[in-house]
Design a protein around this motif. Structure first.
Motif, PDB file in Angstrom:
ATOM      1  N   GLU A   1       2.186  16.520  -0.355  1.00 25.85           N
ATOM      2  CA  GLU A   1       2.008  15.103  -0.061  1.00 25.85           C
ATOM      3  C   GLU A   1       3.025  14.286  -0.831  1.00 25.85           C
ATOM      4  O   GLU A   1       3.254  14.513  -2.020  1.00 25.85           O
ATOM      5  N   VAL A   2       3.650  13.331  -0.158  1.00 22.45           N
ATOM      6  CA  VAL A   2       4.611  12.437  -0.800  1.00 22.45           C
ATOM      7  C   VAL A   2       4.261  11.000  -0.420  1.00 22.45           C
ATOM      8  O   VAL A   2       3.572  10.752   0.569  1.00 22.45           O
TER       9      VAL A   2
ATOM     10  N   ALA B   1       0.843  -1.197   0.000  1.00 27.56           N
ATOM     11  CA  ALA B   1       0.000   0.000   0.000  1.00 27.56           C
ATOM     12  C   ALA B   1       0.877   1.246   0.000  1.00 27.56           C
ATOM     13  O   ALA B   1       1.969   1.244   0.576  1.00 27.56           O
ATOM     14  N   PRO B   2       0.443   2.319  -0.644  1.00 28.43           N
ATOM     15  CA  PRO B   2       1.205   3.573  -0.579  1.00 28.43           C
ATOM     16  C   PRO B   2       1.329   4.051   0.860  1.00 28.43           C
ATOM     17  O   PRO B   2       0.464   3.774   1.697  1.00 28.43           O
ATOM     18  N   ARG B   3       2.412   4.735   1.147  1.00 27.51           N
ATOM     19  CA  ARG B   3       2.576   5.382   2.461  1.00 27.51           C
ATOM     20  C   ARG B   3       2.618   6.890   2.224  1.00 27.51           C
ATOM     21  O   ARG B   3       3.673   7.509   2.205  1.00 27.51           O
ATOM     22  N   LYS B   4       1.447   7.445   2.033  1.00 28.45           N
ATOM     23  CA  LYS B   4       1.372   8.872   1.734  1.00 28.45           C
ATOM     24  C   LYS B   4       1.383   9.675   3.028  1.00 28.45           C
ATOM     25  O   LYS B   4       0.692   9.349   3.994  1.00 28.45           O
ATOM     26  N   VAL B   5       2.180  10.720   3.026  1.00 24.29           N
ATOM     27  CA  VAL B   5       2.317  11.580   4.197  1.00 24.29           C
ATOM     28  C   VAL B   5       2.291  13.024   3.731  1.00 24.29           C
ATOM     29  O   VAL B   5       2.846  13.373   2.680  1.00 24.29           O
TER      30      VAL B   5
ATOM     31  N   ASP C   1       0.474  15.747   8.394  1.00 26.71           N
ATOM     32  CA  ASP C   1       0.934  14.717   9.330  1.00 26.71           C
ATOM     33  C   ASP C   1       2.096  15.214  10.175  1.00 26.71           C
ATOM     34  O   ASP C   1       2.258  14.806  11.327  1.00 26.71           O
ATOM     35  N   LEU C   2       2.935  16.067   9.591  1.00 28.43           N
ATOM     36  CA  LEU C   2       4.124  16.592  10.266  1.00 28.43           C
ATOM     37  C   LEU C   2       4.213  18.081   9.988  1.00 28.43           C
ATOM     38  O   LEU C   2       4.122  18.507   8.833  1.00 28.43           O
TER      39      LEU C   2
END
Length: 442
Positions: free
Chosen positions: A413-414, A185-189, A224-225
């Protein structure tokens, strides 16, 4: 009587023939070929092992190799166990490679043109991939595992298991597999930085509340950060750093911890830390549960901080978060490649960087040379002299988002699970461990 080196070379010459299960020894030069053997009862689980050994000198280079069919576009998990003897730099001597090939054994290309970097706009060739092969303790079995996506045109994968550049060395490989697995699964942050000079007030306690509205804005954009400025409780007070110092955890981390919990995100805040009689320039990471996840004490100090009585830190901690691994550095750290490299070696995927001011080319270099996302928050007016910015730098060193005006934020977003394939180099981050030179001894 023949020397050990001669005997090993003779044995290696005989090992051109295929061994069980299709594994073959390869070396670019006969005189540098390690000795190869197999053990039917060796290995991590006692079901067999592929062995490479060397004699005197450091000229050795060779690998066990095996080619397997694959289906383009699918994901495959490389898994193996390895046990190596003591050697000067094991990470450079013992590693694995995967080569994607067509049905004729020729290299294939990726599907999309390179978005940035060298030869932008051209489709990169699928360069060799480097699965994660941890060092571990000598003579102990270490598990190696990585998930890779085959290029759409790939029909086979060539697996290579290396031993090189080490005298009187031995490595055993066992339980090697390369199996199709579901796509991860993508880990989008969503990474955010705040561009603010906290000018109001002359006391340290006046500074943290000035960030609250912008943190709320970042939360509204699902950050998220969120990264804040360096020594923010000291900025604009007119006081000494010692007068602005506080424990960490302490009043400021408690304040930002409450905001982190309220908005369910992570916050990095730059503070002046006091521990007994010692002062540090510290970056604190607050988590969505409101607690202090960890802190980093600035290792490289400019003359002004030395003259102010600040003590350097000594460690490069990396912290697990809900989205990935986060490291921190502070301002002057960006002038030195060692800090970001140490964080990357420890697994950092994102580096938060409170920075009073710096050359943005150095930010780009730190991001580019480590294939890591860097999130900077500065007090410098980015419109003047093209100096430091508050922004997010990607694996190419390019700026994904930038805050233009004070009192604003930048967010982007990455996907931390998406590899960056450079033309000519491939996924450079995966190669750092086996290719980077040994550190200088002081």
């Amino acid at each position: 009587m023949k020397s050990l080196t001669t005997l090993l070379c003779l044995l290696a010459t005989a090992s051109h023939a295929a061994f069980s299960d299709g594994w073959v020894l390869w070396s670019p030069r006969d005189e540098a070929k390690p000795a190869a053997s197999t053990s039917q009862t060796g290995g991590h689980d006692g079901k067999g092992a592929l062995i490479l050994e060397t004699g005197e000198g450091e000229q050795w280079i060779g690998c066990w190799t095996h080619t397997l069919p694959v289906e383009g576009g699918k994901h495959y998990q490389f898994s193996a166990w390895k046990k190596a003897s003591t050697m000067p730099t094991a990470r450079r001597s013992v590693y694995a490679r995967i080569l994607w090939q067509d049905e004729n054994g020729k290299p294939v290309s990726w599907e999309e043109p390179a978005k940035q970097g060298y030869a932008k706009g051209t489709v990169p060739r699928a360069e060799p991939e480097y699965p994660n092969v941890p060092d571990g303790e000598p003579k102990q079995w270490i598990h190696c595992e990585s998930t890779l996506r085959a290029p759409a045109k790939a029909k086979q994968a060539k697996i290579e298991l290396y031993l090189q550049w080490a005298a009187n060395a031995r490595v055993e490989w066992s339980d090697v597999s390369f199996a199709a697995v579901p796509a991860p699964a993508p880990r989008k942050v969503r990474l955010a930085t705040i561009h603010l000079q906290p000018k109001d007030g002359k006391n340290p306690a006046d500074k943290p509340p000035q960030y609250a509205p912008l943190i709320a804005q970042a939360a509204q954009q699902k950050a998220d950060l969120v990264v804040l400025g360096e020594t923010l409780t000291y900025y604009g007070t007119g006081k000494t750093m010692a007068e602005c110092a506080e424990p960490v955890p302490g009043p400021s981390t408690e304040y930002f911890g409450k905001l982190a919990k309220e908005h369910h995100l992570y916050i990095v805040a730059g503070l002046v830390e006091r521990e007994g009689k010692t002062l540090y320039n510290t970056a604190a990471l607050l988590g969505p549960d409101g607690t202090l996840v960890g802190k980093y004490r600035k290792v490289t100090l400019p003359r002004g901080e030395i003259e102010a009585g600040i003590t350097p830190g000594h460690d490069y901690p990396v912290f697990d978060t809900r989205f990935g691994k986060v490291g921190m550095m502070v301002c002057y750290d960006g002038f030195f490649p060692e800090v970001a490299r140490a964080l990357t070696i420890k697994g950092a995927e994102v580096i938060a960087w409170p920075v009073w001011g710096c050359n943005p080319m150095l930010a780009a270099a730190r991001a580019c040379e480590n294939h890591v996302y860097i999130v900077s928050s500065t007090y410098t007016d980015s419109r003047k002299n093209e100096w430091m910015i508050s922004g997010i730098f990607d694996h190419y060193g390019d700026v994904l988002a930038k805050a233009e005006e004070f009192g604003t934020l930048a967010i982007t977003e990455v996907d931390l699970n998406a590899p960056t394939h450079w033309n000519s180099l491939g996924d450079f981050k995966a190669q750092i461990q086996s290719h980077r030179p040994p550190a200088l001894k002081e």
